[in-house]
Design a protein around this motif. Structure first.
Motif, PDB file in Angstrom:
ATOM      1  N   ALA A  31       0.826  -1.207   0.000  1.00 14.98           N
ATOM      2  CA  ALA A  31       0.000   0.000   0.000  1.00 14.98           C
ATOM      3  C   ALA A  31       0.864   1.263   0.000  1.00 14.98           C
ATOM      4  N   LEU A  32       1.924   1.254   0.809  1.00 17.66           N
ATOM      5  CA  LEU A  32       2.816   2.411   0.857  1.00 17.66           C
ATOM      6  C   LEU A  32       3.534   2.614  -0.476  1.00 17.66           C
ATOM      7  N   ARG A  33       3.969   1.527  -1.081  1.00 23.85           N
ATOM      8  CA  ARG A  33       4.641   1.636  -2.377  1.00 23.85           C
ATOM      9  C   ARG A  33       3.693   2.165  -3.446  1.00 23.85           C
ATOM     10  N   ALA A  34       2.456   1.693  -3.435  1.00 23.48           N
ATOM     11  CA  ALA A  34       1.472   2.160  -4.413  1.00 23.48           C
ATOM     12  C   ALA A  34       1.211   3.654  -4.242  1.00 23.48           C
ATOM     13  N   GLU A  35       1.117   4.110  -3.006  1.00 25.59           N
ATOM     14  CA  GLU A  35       0.914   5.536  -2.732  1.00 25.59           C
ATOM     15  C   GLU A  35       2.115   6.346  -3.206  1.00 25.59           C
ATOM     16  N   TYR A  36       3.318   5.849  -2.936  1.00 22.60           N
ATOM     17  CA  TYR A  36       4.540   6.533  -3.360  1.00 22.60           C
ATOM     18  C   TYR A  36       4.598   6.646  -4.887  1.00 22.60           C
ATOM     19  N   ILE A  37       4.305   5.558  -5.576  1.00 20.83           N
ATOM     20  CA  ILE A  37       4.359   5.556  -7.040  1.00 20.83           C
ATOM     21  C   ILE A  37       3.321   6.513  -7.618  1.00 20.83           C
ATOM     22  N   ALA A  38       2.122   6.542  -7.040  1.00 20.95           N
ATOM     23  CA  ALA A  38       1.081   7.451  -7.519  1.00 20.95           C
ATOM     24  C   ALA A  38       1.518   8.904  -7.368  1.00 20.95           C
ATOM     25  N   GLU A  39       2.115   9.242  -6.224  1.00 19.56           N
ATOM     26  CA  GLU A  39       2.583  10.609  -6.008  1.00 19.56           C
ATOM     27  C   GLU A  39       3.747  10.945  -6.935  1.00 19.56           C
ATOM     28  N   PHE A  40       4.645   9.986  -7.158  1.00 19.51           N
ATOM     29  CA  PHE A  40       5.772  10.207  -8.065  1.00 19.51           C
ATOM     30  C   PHE A  40       5.273  10.478  -9.481  1.00 19.51           C
ATOM     31  N   ARG A  41       4.341   9.680  -9.945  1.00 17.99           N
ATOM     32  CA  ARG A  41       3.811   9.858 -11.304  1.00 17.99           C
ATOM     33  C   ARG A  41       3.125  11.211 -11.454  1.00 17.99           C
ATOM     34  N   ALA A  42       2.374  11.625 -10.450  1.00 16.81           N
ATOM     35  CA  ALA A  42       1.703  12.925 -10.517  1.00 16.81           C
ATOM     36  C   ALA A  42       2.731  14.050 -10.565  1.00 16.81           C
ATOM     37  N   SER A  43       3.759  13.953  -9.752  1.00 16.81           N
ATOM     38  CA  SER A  43       4.809  14.967  -9.734  1.00 16.81           C
ATOM     39  C   SER A  43       5.554  15.000 -11.060  1.00 16.81           C
ATOM     40  N   PHE A  44       5.898  13.836 -11.573  1.00 18.95           N
ATOM     41  CA  PHE A  44       6.623  13.748 -12.836  1.00 18.95           C
ATOM     42  C   PHE A  44       5.767  14.274 -13.980  1.00 18.95           C
ATOM     43  N   GLY A  45       4.483  14.002 -13.949  1.00 19.71           N
ATOM     44  CA  GLY A  45       3.572  14.523 -14.969  1.00 19.71           C
ATOM     45  C   GLY A  45       3.555  16.042 -14.974  1.00 19.71           C
ATOM     46  N   GLY A  46       3.605  16.642 -13.791  1.00 16.17           N
ATOM     47  CA  GLY A  46       3.664  18.098 -13.693  1.00 16.17           C
ATOM     48  C   GLY A  46       4.944  18.652 -14.287  1.00 16.17           C
ATOM     49  N   ILE A  47       6.038  17.978 -14.034  1.00 17.24           N
ATOM     50  CA  ILE A  47       7.320  18.395 -14.595  1.00 17.24           C
ATOM     51  C   ILE A  47       7.278  18.306 -16.118  1.00 17.24           C
ATOM     52  N   MET A  48       6.770  17.204 -16.629  1.00 14.32           N
ATOM     53  CA  MET A  48       6.733  17.008 -18.076  1.00 14.32           C
ATOM     54  C   MET A  48       5.782  17.985 -18.762  1.00 14.32           C
ATOM     55  N   SER A  49       4.714  18.387 -18.089  1.00 14.66           N
ATOM     56  CA  SER A  49       3.776  19.322 -18.712  1.00 14.66           C
ATOM     57  C   SER A  49       4.378  20.722 -18.836  1.00 14.66           C
ATOM     58  N   ASN A  50       5.428  21.005 -18.073  1.00 18.39           N
ATOM     59  CA  ASN A  50       6.103  22.301 -18.154  1.00 18.39           C
ATOM     60  C   ASN A  50       7.405  22.233 -18.935  1.00 18.39           C
ATOM     61  N   THR A  51       7.653  21.126 -19.626  1.00 21.38           N
ATOM     62  CA  THR A  51       8.872  20.945 -20.392  1.00 21.38           C
ATOM     63  C   THR A  51       8.614  21.280 -21.857  1.00 21.38           C
ATOM     64  N   VAL A  52       9.558  22.003 -22.456  1.00 19.12           N
ATOM     65  CA  VAL A  52       9.446  22.345 -23.873  1.00 19.12           C
ATOM     66  C   VAL A  52      10.687  21.858 -24.611  1.00 19.12           C
ATOM     67  N   ILE A  53      10.516  21.618 -25.899  1.00 20.76           N
ATOM     68  CA  ILE A  53      11.616  21.216 -26.766  1.00 20.76           C
ATOM     69  C   ILE A  53      11.989  22.426 -27.610  1.00 20.76           C
ATOM     70  N   GLN A  54      13.271  22.749 -27.623  1.00 19.30           N
ATOM     71  CA  GLN A  54      13.736  23.843 -28.463  1.00 19.30           C
ATOM     72  C   GLN A  54      14.383  23.236 -29.701  1.00 19.30           C
ATOM     73  N   ARG A  55      13.832  23.565 -30.836  1.00 16.60           N
ATOM     74  CA  ARG A  55      14.317  23.058 -32.120  1.00 16.60           C
ATOM     75  C   ARG A  55      15.547  23.846 -32.566  1.00 16.60           C
ATOM     76  N   PRO A  56      16.333  23.285 -33.501  1.00 21.44           N
ATOM     77  CA  PRO A  56      17.537  23.993 -33.980  1.00 21.44           C
ATOM     78  C   PRO A  56      17.247  25.384 -34.550  1.00 21.44           C
ATOM     79  N   ASP A  57      16.044  25.598 -35.079  1.00 24.36           N
ATOM     80  CA  ASP A  57      15.717  26.923 -35.628  1.00 24.36           C
ATOM     81  C   ASP A  57      15.278  27.914 -34.550  1.00 24.36           C
TER      82      ASP A  57
END
Length: 69
Positions: A31-57
């Motif tokens: 149960a603790l591991r499942a809670e930890y993984i759920a919180e990690f995924r939510a946090s990581f999703g927030g990080i990824m939603s604020n990530t941008v790719i800068q193209r060579p141009d």
């Protein structure tokens, strides 16, 4: 996640290497591991939603969610 829960996860992990865990401890660990993984995924999703790719141009574009079938 609260530090006390992280400490408990680590304690149960160390204990499982030394002696078998009881069924109650195994259930608590799962149960603790499942809670930890759920919180990690939510946090990581927030990080990824604020990530941008800068193209060579010089243009920037946000990451898009990968389509799954």
């Amino acid at each position: 996640m609260e530090q006390s829960k992280l400490d408990r996860i680590n304690f149960l992990a160390r204990k499982s290497k030394e002696t078998p865990l009881t069924e109650e401890e195994k259930a608590e660990q799962a149960a603790l591991r499942a809670e930890y993984i759920a919180e990690f995924r939510a946090s990581f999703g927030g990080i990824m939603s604020n990530t941008v790719i800068q193209r060579p141009d010089g243009t920037k574009e946000p990451l898009e969610k990968k389509q799954t079938h």
